[in-house]
Write a protein that holds these residues in place. Structure first.
Motif, PDB file in Angstrom:
ATOM      1  N   ALA A 283       0.949  -1.281   0.058  1.00 16.97           N
ATOM      2  CA  ALA A 283      -0.064  -0.007  -0.082  1.00 16.97           C
ATOM      3  C   ALA A 283       0.766   1.140  -0.158  1.00 16.97           C
ATOM      4  N   SER A 284       2.004   1.107   0.830  1.00 20.63           N
ATOM      5  CA  SER A 284       2.835   2.523   0.691  1.00 20.63           C
ATOM      6  C   SER A 284       3.542   2.747  -0.419  1.00 20.63           C
ATOM      7  N   SER A 285       3.614   1.890  -1.331  1.00 22.70           N
ATOM      8  CA  SER A 285       4.311   1.865  -2.572  1.00 22.70           C
ATOM      9  C   SER A 285       3.460   2.218  -3.619  1.00 22.70           C
ATOM     10  N   THR A 286       2.247   1.952  -3.570  1.00 26.15           N
ATOM     11  CA  THR A 286       1.161   2.048  -4.753  1.00 26.15           C
ATOM     12  C   THR A 286       0.077   3.135  -4.387  1.00 26.15           C
ATOM     13  N   ALA A 287      -0.449   3.194  -2.988  1.00 31.37           N
ATOM     14  CA  ALA A 287      -1.527   3.771  -2.531  1.00 31.37           C
ATOM     15  C   ALA A 287      -3.005   3.046  -2.724  1.00 31.37           C
ATOM     16  N   TYR A 288      -2.660   1.966  -3.331  1.00 34.06           N
ATOM     17  CA  TYR A 288      -4.035   1.064  -3.508  1.00 34.06           C
ATOM     18  C   TYR A 288      -4.321   0.661  -2.017  1.00 34.06           C
ATOM     19  N   GLY A 289      -5.744   0.479  -1.860  1.00 38.13           N
ATOM     20  CA  GLY A 289      -6.238   0.262  -0.554  1.00 38.13           C
ATOM     21  C   GLY A 289      -6.240  -1.106  -0.023  1.00 38.13           C
ATOM     22  N   PRO A 290      -5.536  -1.454   0.921  1.00 37.46           N
ATOM     23  CA  PRO A 290      -5.849  -2.976   1.478  1.00 37.46           C
ATOM     24  C   PRO A 290      -7.062  -3.052   2.130  1.00 37.46           C
ATOM     25  N   ALA A 291      -7.533  -4.447   1.660  1.00 33.24           N
ATOM     26  CA  ALA A 291      -8.920  -4.710   2.147  1.00 33.24           C
ATOM     27  C   ALA A 291      -8.960  -5.332   3.746  1.00 33.24           C
ATOM     28  N   ASN A 292      -7.514  -5.537   4.098  1.00 37.74           N
ATOM     29  CA  ASN A 292      -7.433  -6.092   5.444  1.00 37.74           C
ATOM     30  C   ASN A 292      -7.445  -4.785   6.202  1.00 37.74           C
ATOM     31  N   ASN A 293      -8.243  -4.789   7.187  1.00 34.39           N
ATOM     32  CA  ASN A 293      -8.307  -3.573   8.188  1.00 34.39           C
ATOM     33  C   ASN A 293      -6.899  -3.376   8.939  1.00 34.39           C
ATOM     34  N   LEU A 294      -6.420  -4.527   9.361  1.00 37.69           N
ATOM     35  CA  LEU A 294      -5.167  -4.917  10.172  1.00 37.69           C
ATOM     36  C   LEU A 294      -4.252  -4.065   9.443  1.00 37.69           C
ATOM     37  N   ALA A 295      -4.142  -4.143   8.292  1.00 38.23           N
ATOM     38  CA  ALA A 295      -3.021  -3.380   7.358  1.00 38.23           C
ATOM     39  C   ALA A 295      -2.989  -2.256   7.499  1.00 38.23           C
ATOM     40  N   LEU A 296      -4.047  -1.291   7.783  1.00 36.71           N
ATOM     41  CA  LEU A 296      -3.923   0.264   7.757  1.00 36.71           C
ATOM     42  C   LEU A 296      -3.220   0.576   8.818  1.00 36.71           C
ATOM     43  N   ALA A 297      -3.233  -0.102  10.064  1.00 42.72           N
ATOM     44  CA  ALA A 297      -2.382   0.478  11.192  1.00 42.72           C
ATOM     45  C   ALA A 297      -1.061   0.540  11.057  1.00 42.72           C
ATOM     46  N   GLN A 298      -0.486  -0.355   9.862  1.00 42.35           N
ATOM     47  CA  GLN A 298       0.883  -0.244   9.764  1.00 42.35           C
ATOM     48  C   GLN A 298       1.347   0.715   8.702  1.00 42.35           C
ATOM     49  N   VAL A 299       0.607   1.134   7.880  1.00 38.04           N
ATOM     50  CA  VAL A 299       0.844   2.004   6.707  1.00 38.04           C
ATOM     51  C   VAL A 299       1.346   3.496   7.105  1.00 38.04           C
ATOM     52  N   PRO A 300       2.429   4.169   6.764  1.00 40.18           N
ATOM     53  CA  PRO A 300       2.819   5.182   7.333  1.00 40.18           C
ATOM     54  C   PRO A 300       1.835   6.532   7.176  1.00 40.18           C
ATOM     55  N   LYS A 301       1.668   7.167   8.350  1.00 42.89           N
ATOM     56  CA  LYS A 301       0.723   8.394   8.806  1.00 42.89           C
ATOM     57  C   LYS A 301       0.790   9.188   7.224  1.00 42.89           C
ATOM     58  N   ASN A 302       1.820   9.367   6.408  1.00 41.45           N
ATOM     59  CA  ASN A 302       1.911  10.308   5.363  1.00 41.45           C
ATOM     60  C   ASN A 302       1.027   9.741   4.237  1.00 41.45           C
ATOM     61  N   ILE A 303       1.031   8.252   4.068  1.00 36.88           N
ATOM     62  CA  ILE A 303       0.552   7.833   2.765  1.00 36.88           C
ATOM     63  C   ILE A 303      -0.873   7.382   3.168  1.00 36.88           C
ATOM     64  N   LEU A 304      -1.397   7.279   4.404  1.00 40.21           N
ATOM     65  CA  LEU A 304      -2.573   6.921   4.892  1.00 40.21           C
ATOM     66  C   LEU A 304      -3.869   7.503   4.252  1.00 40.21           C
ATOM     67  N   PRO A 305      -3.650   9.031   4.128  1.00 37.87           N
ATOM     68  CA  PRO A 305      -4.812  10.036   3.640  1.00 37.87           C
ATOM     69  C   PRO A 305      -4.979   9.693   1.943  1.00 37.87           C
ATOM     70  N   GLU A 306      -3.994   8.965   1.377  1.00 41.00           N
ATOM     71  CA  GLU A 306      -4.161   8.597  -0.123  1.00 41.00           C
ATOM     72  C   GLU A 306      -4.658   7.354  -0.339  1.00 41.00           C
ATOM     73  N   LEU A 307      -4.983   6.423   0.771  1.00 44.34           N
ATOM     74  CA  LEU A 307      -5.593   5.246   0.365  1.00 44.34           C
ATOM     75  C   LEU A 307      -7.085   5.128   0.155  1.00 44.34           C
ATOM     76  N   PRO A 308      -7.411   4.540  -0.698  1.00 43.32           N
ATOM     77  CA  PRO A 308      -9.135   4.310  -0.636  1.00 43.32           C
ATOM     78  C   PRO A 308      -9.675   3.866   0.491  1.00 43.32           C
ATOM     79  N   THR A 309      -9.136   3.022   1.186  1.00 45.38           N
ATOM     80  CA  THR A 309      -9.665   2.337   2.565  1.00 45.38           C
ATOM     81  C   THR A 309      -9.435   2.883   3.803  1.00 45.38           C
ATOM     82  N   ALA A 310      -8.687   4.071   3.576  1.00 42.02           N
ATOM     83  CA  ALA A 310      -8.523   5.087   4.983  1.00 42.02           C
ATOM     84  C   ALA A 310      -9.770   5.644   5.335  1.00 42.02           C
TER      85      ALA A 310
END
Lengths: 343, 280
Positions: A283-310
């Motif tokens: 997710a950090s290298s493509t900004a595609y949104g992981p469908a696994n909710n647990l993955a979101l917690a491990q995404v860097p804070k600056n990338i998170l707002p660019e993910l569909p699943t944020a």
């Protein structure tokens, strides 16, 4: 000389035997380029190192007929394939997929709110999105699709995806249909609304690079675009803006085609690729949104707002209903073709 | 006896050519015919097939237009090369080869980059070439120019300076010498250049999409749409066959006309000497 040749030949045979003895997996991602690269880095290479498996990473254009023919012929060189949600539903119905030897544990995988859970035939992988992208130097900040339709206050040429999929939804949102009452789509109403914007649409794009390019060169000022394509281009990330309001999400699945070799190892790969840490890396290298909710917690804070699943983006957007489209695609596409030709 | 032998010899040539042709015709035409008869009397279907007919029309006219454009551009360069010093000729050939070394899609994108410099100002009409049929025509013509150049330069190579010198001594003006000597020598290669680039154009779909912005759909775009958006391989191949047939028909017509005219023009073959002696 002769002896040296014999020894060399024996060595080659030995090497070939060794080669074939090592387990092999071929992983096929939907889409090449930066996306396939992220699969390689996050899933394919780490898994190969961990399990001493000889990995091959391929990409395909999600041509359903290709997969269908492969399974039918019985020669299935692919072990794990990424398919669209629509193809997943159709493939389960047509018995195209092999069941995973074990389901993904809930300790490492929890679906995003409202997202489907993993089944024995496939695991939801990523959401990718179509957002409203624009040139901030040429138009005011649009807040919704009704602004896209508003050519008085937001003047300038537009582009649209040359397909009814998603586009009809945007038209209905612009016409005031609430996000949660989009389906079943009111096709007539959508086409009526599309008639209004048609004169301002200059470019009808088919490939995801086209809208990004058209915005960057100034060919158009506003267009739906795939968020991942904007993220993948440093220039686009710097110069273009986009809005998550009314963005359309589509889901991909990992599946194992029926007839593929080594299903247990393929299952292990899918488990690995569904764990939070590798998903966060991808997710950090493509900004595609992981469908696994647990993955979101491990995404860097600056990338998170660019993910569909944020959470902040997920709340104001919608998921394209692949079941509705599976039932109506043929007929709506035909109508789209007729409408596009001007009759 | 001799007549029979001739027939046999002709058959020996005809069968290997005609056999595969018949097989191809059966394989290609039969599915199309069955498709035409199976078309449901559905309103939108009829509409759709009319759209595909329009796309075939666009494909044919745009391909022909760009083939002629390429022949004009390439022909000018070929003539220039023919009447230049060897060093200039080599330079021209080099510059004509250059675009072929760059990827096709990249060339399309560089056109987009070029045209996008002209969105405002007095030259805005150049920028507006994008998303229009004229723009597609211009870009395709330029893309085909190297092919046309290389084919036409085969014709211009036949022009010898002596021809023009002797025409001049006989009192012909330069213009007349050009029309009477140069054109007839070069025209056949111009025809081949137009034919070749026309056929190249029939399969185009990238330039119509990237430059035409989806406003100038070729039949190739229809095929791609059916494959990518609907995954309907059968319909896509039917569309491709429809294009094939519409191209084969005029080619067959031309072939028949050429054959008939050729037979009328060529004098009867002289009888073999042995047969003449026997008659005597």
């Amino acid at each position: 000389m002769k002896r040296a040749l014999i020894v060399l030949g024996l060595l080659l045979i030995f090497a070939a035997v060794l080669q074939s003895a090592a387990p092999e997996l071929t992983i096929v991602s939907y889409g090449s380029g930066a996306y396939q690269e992220s699969h390689k880095r996050a899933f394919v290479e780490p898994f190969g190192r961990q399990t001493s498996t000889k990995m091959t990473s391929l990409s395909w254009g999600a041509e359903y007929g290709h997969l269908q023919e492969m399974v039918r012929s019985g020669r299935v060189p692919w072990n794990v394939v990424e398919v669209t949600a629509a193809q997943y539903a159709r493939g389960v119905g047509e018995k195209l997929f092999a069941p995973l030897t074990s389901t993904v544990p809930t300790s490492t995988y929890q679906p995003i709110p409202g997202s489907p859970a993993p089944t024995q035939f496939g695991v939801p992988n990523v959401y990718w999105s179509t957002v409203l992208a624009y040139r901030s130097d040429a138009v005011k900040k649009p807040r919704s699709w009704s602004n896209f339709w508003d050519t008085k206050n937001f003047p300038g040429p537009r582009a649209l995806y040359d397909s009814p999929r998603g586009t009809l939804e945007f038209a209905l949102l612009a016409d005031g249909v609430p996000r949660d009452r989009l389906y079943p789509l009111d096709v007539n109403r959508a086409f009526r609304k599309l008639n209004q914007i048609r004169p301002s649409v200059r470019l009808w794009w088919q490939d995801g690079t086209e809208p990004v390019n058209a915005l960057l060169t100034g060919r158009v000022v506003m267009t739906p675009a795939w968020s991942g394509r904007i993220f993948a281009s440093p220039q686009a990330r710097k110069e273009l803006r986009y809005s998550w309001d009314g963005a359309a999400h589509e889901l991909d699945y990992w599946v194992i085609p029926k007839g593929a070799a080594n299903v247990p190892l393929a299952t292990r790969f899918i488990h690995f690729a569904s764990m939070p840490a590798p998903m966060a890396v991808q997710a950090s290298s493509t900004a595609y949104g992981p469908a696994n909710n647990l993955a979101l917690a491990q995404v860097p804070k600056n990338i998170l707002p660019e993910l569909p699943t944020a959470p902040s983006n997920w709340r104001i957007s919608f998921v394209v209903d692949s079941a509705w489209w599976a039932a109506h695609e043929q007929e709506v596409q035909e109508r789209w073709t007729v409408w596009r030709s001007g009759s | 006896m001799a007549q029979w032998k001739l027939t046999l010899r002709r058959a020996a040539f005809t069968v290997p050519v005609a056999g595969p042709l018949v097989v191809c015709a059966l394989l290609y035409v039969l599915p199309l015919v069955t498709w035409l008869f199976n078309l449901p009397a559905n309103h939108s279907r009829v509409h759709v097939s009319r759209i595909y007919l329009a796309q075939i029309g666009t494909t044919l006219s745009m391909s022909l237009g760009s083939a002629i454009g390429a022949a004009l551009l390439g022909g000018c360069v070929a003539f220039l090369a023919a009447f230049s010093r060897p060093r200039t000729t080599r330079m021209l050939a080099f510059f004509m080869t250059l675009p072929l070394l760059v990827g096709f899609v990249a060339r399309n994108y560089s056109w987009i980059g070029l045209l996008s410099h002209f969105y405002a100002g007095p030259l805005a009409f150049i920028g507006r070439l994008q998303d229009s049929a004229v723009g597609v025509l211009v870009v395709m013509s330029v893309v085909f120019t190297p092919f046309a150049y290389f084919i036409i330069s085969q014709g211009t190579m036949r022009l010898q300076p002596e021809y023009f010198a002797s025409a001049r001594t006989l009192g012909a003006t330069d213009a007349r010498a050009f029309c009477v000597i140069a054109l007839p020598l070069v025209l056949p290669s111009v025809g081949i250049a137009i034919g070749t680039t026309f056929i190249l154009g029939l399969g185009y779909f990238i330039t119509p999409q990237l430059i035409g912005g989806g406003n100038v759909p070729f039949i190739g775009n229809g095929v791609v749409r059916l494959l990518n958006d609907l995954g309907d391989v059968a319909a896509a191949s039917r569309l491709a066959i429809a294009l094939l047939l519409t191209v084969l028909l005029p080619i067959a017509l031309v072939a028949v006309v050429v054959y008939v005219r050729g037979r009328r023009k060529t004098p009867r073959r002289p009888q073999p000497a042995a047969a003449q002696e026997a008659q005597a």
